[in-house]
Design a protein around this motif. Structure first.
Motif, mmCIF file in Angstrom:
data_model
loop_
_atom_site.group_PDB
_atom_site.id
_atom_site.type_symbol
_atom_site.label_atom_id
_atom_site.label_comp_id
_atom_site.label_asym_id
_atom_site.label_seq_id
_atom_site.Cartn_x
_atom_site.Cartn_y
_atom_site.Cartn_z
ATOM 1 N N THR A 90 0.820 -1.216 0.000
ATOM 2 C CA THR A 90 0.000 0.000 0.000
ATOM 3 C C THR A 90 0.852 1.263 0.000
ATOM 4 O O THR A 90 0.316 2.365 0.101
ATOM 5 C CB THR A 90 -0.923 0.021 1.232
ATOM 6 O OG1 THR A 90 -0.126 -0.048 2.426
ATOM 7 C CG2 THR A 90 -1.906 -1.136 1.200
ATOM 8 N N THR A 91 2.174 1.103 -0.072
ATOM 9 C CA THR A 91 3.063 2.261 -0.092
ATOM 10 C C THR A 91 3.654 2.410 -1.478
ATOM 11 O O THR A 91 4.545 1.640 -1.881
ATOM 12 C CB THR A 91 4.201 2.114 0.939
ATOM 13 O OG1 THR A 91 3.637 1.905 2.232
ATOM 14 C CG2 THR A 91 5.079 3.364 0.957
ATOM 15 N N PRO A 92 3.163 3.379 -2.252
ATOM 16 C CA PRO A 92 3.678 3.534 -3.617
ATOM 17 C C PRO A 92 5.050 4.172 -3.628
ATOM 18 O O PRO A 92 5.440 4.895 -2.714
ATOM 19 C CB PRO A 92 2.635 4.438 -4.268
ATOM 20 C CG PRO A 92 2.073 5.238 -3.141
ATOM 21 C CD PRO A 92 2.090 4.336 -1.946
ATOM 22 N N GLU A 93 5.796 3.899 -4.701
ATOM 23 C CA GLU A 93 7.097 4.541 -4.909
ATOM 24 C C GLU A 93 7.070 5.290 -6.231
ATOM 25 O O GLU A 93 6.462 4.829 -7.201
ATOM 26 C CB GLU A 93 8.201 3.481 -4.953
ATOM 27 C CG GLU A 93 8.039 2.476 -6.090
ATOM 28 C CD GLU A 93 9.192 1.487 -6.162
ATOM 29 O OE1 GLU A 93 9.861 1.302 -5.142
ATOM 30 O OE2 GLU A 93 9.398 0.894 -7.240
ATOM 31 N N PRO A 94 7.700 6.469 -6.300
ATOM 32 C CA PRO A 94 7.763 7.178 -7.584
ATOM 33 C C PRO A 94 8.539 6.358 -8.613
ATOM 34 O O PRO A 94 9.505 5.676 -8.276
ATOM 35 C CB PRO A 94 8.492 8.481 -7.235
ATOM 36 C CG PRO A 94 8.355 8.623 -5.751
ATOM 37 C CD PRO A 94 8.317 7.234 -5.209
ATOM 38 N N VAL A 95 8.127 6.418 -9.861
ATOM 39 C CA VAL A 95 8.871 5.731 -10.905
ATOM 40 C C VAL A 95 10.176 6.480 -11.153
ATOM 41 O O VAL A 95 10.262 7.691 -10.912
ATOM 42 C CB VAL A 95 8.056 5.632 -12.211
ATOM 43 C CG1 VAL A 95 6.758 4.892 -11.993
ATOM 44 C CG2 VAL A 95 7.814 7.019 -12.812
ATOM 45 N N PRO A 96 11.214 5.801 -11.621
ATOM 46 C CA PRO A 96 12.443 6.519 -11.978
ATOM 47 C C PRO A 96 12.178 7.509 -13.111
ATOM 48 O O PRO A 96 11.312 7.296 -13.950
ATOM 49 C CB PRO A 96 13.378 5.386 -12.442
ATOM 50 C CG PRO A 96 12.823 4.138 -11.818
ATOM 51 C CD PRO A 96 11.339 4.346 -11.764
ATOM 52 N N GLY A 97 12.931 8.586 -13.145
ATOM 53 C CA GLY A 97 12.825 9.538 -14.235
ATOM 54 C C GLY A 97 11.957 10.735 -13.933
ATOM 55 O O GLY A 97 11.402 10.893 -12.841
#
Length: 612
Positions: A356-363
């Motif tokens: 349930t903890t999203p991570e930003p995509v690279p870039g």
């Protein structure tokens, strides 16, 4: 059993046609009396039976009244009689020889009403009567077994005569094909996806398998029915976009009446002499088409062997090997599900996990360099496209590594987000699709590999403005939400690509647009949810919002609809139906794991998407 399905039983349906059951067979009795008067009488649908119970009709009784003959014949059409031999006993010899039940199936809302007609042109006398059949049409299934939604009123005459020698009433004039209630159709027929290959794949690329749904009789050797249908070629609607590796005219070997896998789940398919024209590589593709087509049937088929007319083996292929022969959208498992967080950055969580903890995509798209209103991630999950929050600019950037955002690849002159660019979509070739809703310049645009000169896609049959779009994993079909007169409908069209010569852009068109959710007058969200299935949220006339699965032919697949969810604004599904549905609703970003209720993923966010 459906082409893309979740399981679950059909609803029970009341009726009165069952006469008796013995040793697993149910007999339909054509024995309901009907007075020879002008009153209307409905043919009751057959009660729901267990899927393992076969239903057979009873022949006409001695001295049956004309109304009984008509009703008994209609009830016999809903039985599991493979060749409708019992139904033919209600016909005169000449009518039985010329009647072609396989020509079409007309599906009515309820069983057809029967009314005796008198004084209709002189055919009626003491030994000649005409009845009319009527009802409200729901759909038709044509000779290719292709389903099409239908509306309006059905009305056909049925003429009877009394045999001067036997003094028995029989039908001597009737419409071709068969007619039955929707409940009987659901009991008798099942949807199966046949598979062909996209015809416009570039040289050297892996073939893409394309689903072509047909309806076959569920308890009348469906495996053999489906194989014969596959060999006969694609349905008329899909035909221009696909090819078959079976040589034209290929049929089962003469004398083959039924196909059944052995105790090793291997199905041997004896073909006629035409199949000898195929080489080894082509035979492997033929076997792949068969395996993909048979994957949802029972009994299970794990491998197929194709035999030539002389009994020699042409090729053998197992299920695992078939996945390496052709790209199969529902077989590719996505790594992540993506959405926009409360800062309008592109973030992700592992697909199918409980995270349930999203991570930003690279870039750049994950760094928040530009606030985004909608996104799409390429099918290889290396690149993403994002539309700016104001809807006017489309950016493309890597999500596999860091890098700058660069200039937009497409811009719109629309004054508001609702009158500018839609959410984009990637096809299996790596091309990017988006619609510009600017009232002064509406257009459907394709960017090859997400870059370069925008190509305007031709849409000669489009009547309205595109509000949303999604390209199927096979790259041959596109789903469009089209807005007209304040209502939004869901259409599916074929993608056609024609090369225009060296140095010129190809001519790309969307053709054959057809409605696939005719029961919904206002579609709010949709996504592909299988090789031949979509999930759609919308409103029926005057009703509350609901969510349902629909197939690309406009039919509703068997199985339960997704659990109810309030205020659905966007929805994401994977062609791999093991992945949970994800939606943006009044409760934020939520997901629906199999067999559970909707669960909150994050409170704030929007625009959930799987790759594509």
């Amino acid at each position: 059993m459906g082409a893309d399905r979740d399981g679950g039983a059909r609803r029970s349906r009341p009726g009165r046609a069952v006469a008796c059951a013995a040793f697993g067979a149910v007999l339909l009795a054509g024995c309901a009396s009907m007075p020879d008067s002008g009153d209307l009488s409905d043919v009751a649908s057959t009660p729901r039976q267990d899927t393992q119970v076969r239903v057979f009709a009873m022949p006409p009784r001695e001295d049956a009244l004309p109304g009984e003959i008509v009703q008994g014949f209609l009830e016999a059409l809903t039985s599991d009689d493979p060749h409708y031999d019992t139904a033919r006993k209600y016909l005169t010899d000449d009518a039985a020889r010329t009647w072609r039940p396989e020509r079409s199936t007309t599906v009515l809302e309820t069983g057809p009403s029967i009314e005796l007609q008198r004084g209709s042109g002189g055919r009626e006398n003491a030994d000649s009567l005409t009845y009319s059949l009527s009802g409200t049409s729901v759909a038709t299934v044509d000779a290719q077994q292709a389903y099409s939604p239908a509306g309006g009123q059905y009305g056909k005459p049925v003429h009877l005569v009394r045999d001067t020698k036997t003094d028995q009433w029989r039908i001597d004039g009737l419409p071709q094909g068969i007619v039955m209630a929707k409940s009987d159709f659901q009991r008798n027929y099942m949807s199966v996806n046949k598979y062909y290959f996209a015809s416009d794949i570039a040289a050297g690329d892996q073939p893409a398998a394309v689903a072509d749904p047909v309806y076959v009789r569920e308890r009348v050797d469906p495996m053999t029915q489906v194989v014969r249908s596959l060999l006969a070629g694609p349905t008329t609607w899909l035909g221009p976009a696909v090819r078959s590796s079976f040589p034209a005219g290929t049929e089962l070997r003469k004398g083959v009446t039924s196909l059944t896998p052995d105790d090793q789940n291997r199905l041997t398919v004896p073909l006629d002499v035409t199949a000898k024209k195929a080489g080894a590589a082509r035979c492997t593709e033929m076997a792949t088409q068969l395996l993909f087509t048979l994957q949802t049937l029972t009994p299970t088929v794990d491998s197929v062997e194709l035999e030539a007319a002389d009994g020699s083996s042409l090729c053998t292929l197992g299920e695992g090997a078939a996945e390496g022969v052709a790209a199969h959208g529902s077989a590719k498992r996505p790594e992540y599900v993506y959405f926009l967080d409360d800062r309008h950055r592109l973030v992700r969580v592992p697909a199918g996990s409980s995270a349930t903890t999203p991570e930003p995509v690279p870039g750049a798209l994950g760094e928040g360099v530009k606030q985004l209103g909608s996104v799409a991630v390429s099918r290889d999950e290396h690149t993403a496209a994002g539309v700016s929050l104001d809807g006017r600019s489309l950016y493309v950037a890597s999500v596999a590594s860091s890098g700058s955002l660069g200039e937009p690849v497409l811009t719109s002159d629309g004054k508001t987000a609702d009158n500018a660019l839609t959410a984009p979509s990637w096809d299996s070739r790596g091309d990017l699709w988006v619609a510009d809703r600017d009232p002064a310049h509406t257009r459907l645009v394709l960017l090859a590999q997400g870059a370069g000169q925008p190509l305007v896609v031709r849409t000669p049959q489009l009547d309205g403005r595109i509000a949303a779009l999604r390209v199927a994993a096979d790259g041959t079909r596109i789903a469009l939400v089209v807005e007209k007169d304040g209502k939004r409908s869901l259409l599916v069209g074929r993608i056609q690509r024609l090369e225009a010569g060296p140095g010129k852009q190809p001519v790309v068109s969307v053709l054959g647009l057809r409605s696939v959710a005719p029961g919904l007058e206002d579609v709010t969200a949709m996504s592909w949810a299988g090789d031949g299935r979509l999930v759609v949220a919308g409103h029926e006339q005057g009703g509350l919002q609901q969510m349902r699965y629909v197939q690309v032919d406009g039919s509703v697949p068997e199985g339960q609809a997704p659990a109810a969810l309030t205020g659905v604004k966007q929805i994401a599904a994977s062609e791999d139906d093991r992945m949970p549905l994800v939606a943006y609703s009044e409760d934020g970003i939520v997901r629906l794991p199999s067999g559970t209720q909707w669960q909150k993923l994050v409170k704030s966010g929007s625009g959930p998407v799987y790759p594509g």
